[in-house]
Design a protein around this motif. Sequence first.
Motif, PDB file in Angstrom:
ATOM      1  N   GLU A   1       1.076  -1.136   0.061  1.00 41.15           N
ATOM      2  CA  GLU A   1       0.032  -0.085   0.105  1.00 41.15           C
ATOM      3  C   GLU A   1       0.952   1.213   0.037  1.00 41.15           C
ATOM      4  O   GLU A   1       0.655   2.390  -0.612  1.00 41.15           O
ATOM      5  CB  GLU A   1      -0.957  -0.174   1.144  1.00 41.15           C
ATOM      6  N   VAL A   2       2.204   1.197   0.560  1.00 45.01           N
ATOM      7  CA  VAL A   2       3.046   2.360   0.762  1.00 45.01           C
ATOM      8  C   VAL A   2       3.343   2.803  -0.523  1.00 45.01           C
ATOM      9  O   VAL A   2       3.436   3.644  -1.114  1.00 45.01           O
ATOM     10  CB  VAL A   2       3.985   2.106   1.893  1.00 45.01           C
ATOM     11  N   VAL A   3       3.914   1.764  -1.399  1.00 39.26           N
ATOM     12  CA  VAL A   3       4.247   1.813  -2.633  1.00 39.26           C
ATOM     13  C   VAL A   3       3.213   2.298  -3.756  1.00 39.26           C
ATOM     14  O   VAL A   3       3.576   3.093  -4.380  1.00 39.26           O
ATOM     15  CB  VAL A   3       4.994   0.252  -3.314  1.00 39.26           C
ATOM     16  N   VAL A   4       1.928   2.031  -3.477  1.00 37.79           N
ATOM     17  CA  VAL A   4       0.811   2.648  -4.355  1.00 37.79           C
ATOM     18  C   VAL A   4       0.995   3.643  -4.101  1.00 37.79           C
ATOM     19  O   VAL A   4       0.744   4.719  -4.825  1.00 37.79           O
ATOM     20  CB  VAL A   4      -0.498   1.847  -4.134  1.00 37.79           C
ATOM     21  N   ILE A   5       0.789   4.436  -2.694  1.00 34.20           N
ATOM     22  CA  ILE A   5       0.966   5.881  -2.380  1.00 34.20           C
ATOM     23  C   ILE A   5       1.883   6.564  -3.178  1.00 34.20           C
ATOM     24  O   ILE A   5       2.064   7.639  -3.547  1.00 34.20           O
ATOM     25  CB  ILE A   5       0.934   6.134  -0.843  1.00 34.20           C
ATOM     26  N   PHE A   6       3.335   5.740  -3.178  1.00 33.82           N
ATOM     27  CA  PHE A   6       4.347   6.777  -3.812  1.00 33.82           C
ATOM     28  C   PHE A   6       4.198   6.568  -5.062  1.00 33.82           C
ATOM     29  O   PHE A   6       4.657   7.907  -5.854  1.00 33.82           O
ATOM     30  CB  PHE A   6       5.740   5.889  -3.352  1.00 33.82           C
ATOM     31  N   ASP A   7       3.653   5.683  -5.954  1.00 34.67           N
ATOM     32  CA  ASP A   7       3.322   5.910  -7.192  1.00 34.67           C
ATOM     33  C   ASP A   7       2.420   6.897  -7.529  1.00 34.67           C
ATOM     34  O   ASP A   7       2.526   7.415  -8.531  1.00 34.67           O
ATOM     35  CB  ASP A   7       2.551   4.495  -7.752  1.00 34.67           C
ATOM     36  N   ARG A   8       1.564   7.135  -6.646  1.00 37.66           N
ATOM     37  CA  ARG A   8       0.712   8.478  -6.739  1.00 37.66           C
ATOM     38  C   ARG A   8       1.484   9.680  -6.796  1.00 37.66           C
ATOM     39  O   ARG A   8       1.112  10.398  -7.647  1.00 37.66           O
ATOM     40  CB  ARG A   8      -0.448   8.389  -5.930  1.00 37.66           C
ATOM     41  N   ALA A   9       2.498   9.687  -6.004  1.00 36.15           N
ATOM     42  CA  ALA A   9       3.217  11.135  -5.879  1.00 36.15           C
ATOM     43  C   ALA A   9       4.113  11.262  -7.048  1.00 36.15           C
ATOM     44  O   ALA A   9       4.410  12.122  -7.746  1.00 36.15           O
ATOM     45  CB  ALA A   9       4.195  10.893  -4.753  1.00 36.15           C
ATOM     46  N   MET A  10       4.533   9.861  -7.588  1.00 40.00           N
ATOM     47  CA  MET A  10       5.563   9.784  -8.900  1.00 40.00           C
ATOM     48  C   MET A  10       4.663  10.240 -10.131  1.00 40.00           C
ATOM     49  O   MET A  10       5.152  11.042 -10.871  1.00 40.00           O
ATOM     50  CB  MET A  10       6.041   8.568  -9.048  1.00 40.00           C
ATOM     51  N   ASP A  11       3.386   9.945 -10.120  1.00 42.14           N
ATOM     52  CA  ASP A  11       2.585  10.286 -11.186  1.00 42.14           C
ATOM     53  C   ASP A  11       2.583  11.900 -11.091  1.00 42.14           C
ATOM     54  O   ASP A  11       2.317  12.396 -12.356  1.00 42.14           O
ATOM     55  CB  ASP A  11       1.119  10.046 -10.978  1.00 42.14           C
ATOM     56  N   GLN A  12       2.527  12.648 -10.331  1.00 38.37           N
ATOM     57  CA  GLN A  12       2.773  14.098  -9.854  1.00 38.37           C
ATOM     58  C   GLN A  12       3.907  14.466 -10.734  1.00 38.37           C
ATOM     59  O   GLN A  12       3.903  15.652 -11.190  1.00 38.37           O
ATOM     60  CB  GLN A  12       2.345  14.523  -8.730  1.00 38.37           C
ATOM     61  N   ILE A  13       4.952  13.985 -10.805  1.00 43.72           N
ATOM     62  CA  ILE A  13       6.285  14.364 -11.191  1.00 43.72           C
ATOM     63  C   ILE A  13       5.851  14.644 -12.778  1.00 43.72           C
ATOM     64  O   ILE A  13       6.336  15.439 -13.461  1.00 43.72           O
ATOM     65  CB  ILE A  13       7.183  13.481 -11.115  1.00 43.72           C
ATOM     66  N   GLU A  14       5.623  13.608 -13.314  1.00 36.98           N
ATOM     67  CA  GLU A  14       5.058  13.552 -14.712  1.00 36.98           C
ATOM     68  C   GLU A  14       4.075  14.686 -15.526  1.00 36.98           C
ATOM     69  O   GLU A  14       4.182  15.460 -16.278  1.00 36.98           O
ATOM     70  CB  GLU A  14       4.471  12.192 -15.384  1.00 36.98           C
ATOM     71  N   ALA A  15       3.268  14.762 -14.343  1.00 36.03           N
ATOM     72  CA  ALA A  15       2.131  15.711 -14.426  1.00 36.03           C
ATOM     73  C   ALA A  15       2.740  17.082 -14.469  1.00 36.03           C
ATOM     74  O   ALA A  15       2.225  18.315 -15.346  1.00 36.03           O
ATOM     75  CB  ALA A  15       1.106  15.860 -13.525  1.00 36.03           C
ATOM     76  N   ALA A  16       3.694  17.269 -13.615  1.00 34.14           N
ATOM     77  CA  ALA A  16       4.605  18.592 -13.423  1.00 34.14           C
ATOM     78  C   ALA A  16       5.255  18.600 -14.678  1.00 34.14           C
ATOM     79  O   ALA A  16       5.532  19.976 -15.220  1.00 34.14           O
ATOM     80  CB  ALA A  16       5.505  18.846 -12.453  1.00 34.14           C
ATOM     81  N   ARG A  17       5.916  17.756 -15.156  1.00 33.12           N
ATOM     82  CA  ARG A  17       6.574  17.719 -16.378  1.00 33.12           C
ATOM     83  C   ARG A  17       5.614  18.421 -17.548  1.00 33.12           C
ATOM     84  O   ARG A  17       6.245  19.284 -18.423  1.00 33.12           O
ATOM     85  CB  ARG A  17       7.376  16.501 -16.785  1.00 33.12           C
TER      86      ARG A  17
END
Length: 202
Positions: free
Chosen positions: A104-120
Amino acid sequence: MPFFAPSVTTEADAAFSFLTQQCTQLKITALGLTDEQARSTPTVSGLSISGLITHSAQVVNGWIQQVKDPARPIEFSDHAAMNREIGLEGMFDGSTLPDFDIAEVVVIFDRAMDQIEAARQAVAEKDIDLGTQVPMPHNPWMPTDFAMTVRWILAHLNTEIARHVGHADIIRESIDGAIAYQLNAQADGEPWPPEGWAEQAS
């Protein structure tokens, strides 16, 4: 192998690509761990793999919002709501643990990583200059004697996540002896050690 960042062409490309690569490296330190192992603190530090990934998720998600929208003022009081957007309740410093298993922690981290691409994408589509100044947050740990820019935020995120990857590498090796090259090979489905490794290492 995700151990290496891809080739880059521009400053923004480098900033986002290396941040994504460092986040990937942090996530890989959890590969194959049980929940008990991920929550363990096998060194003199109070940090754990689960704690570091949780802390880094809130750090990446919080800072990257201002990259997406440089004019947006973000205060300390805003972080709880931003954490909830990726599935976290509360604040985490690397030693505090969420009430989640490591998957579950990794899933949460993946959501944060998705924001990197959104910011790019936001930087490219809005033609955001990395030198754009952002409102200074009134947080207790922030200095007040410099101008903060999008460039500074991206550099700060890269250095903070890289530091936590180093923490996590030591913790993971203390748990079961696994090192970064080995974990990256396993993540790619490649054999470990690779053919010829012993000859090159000697």
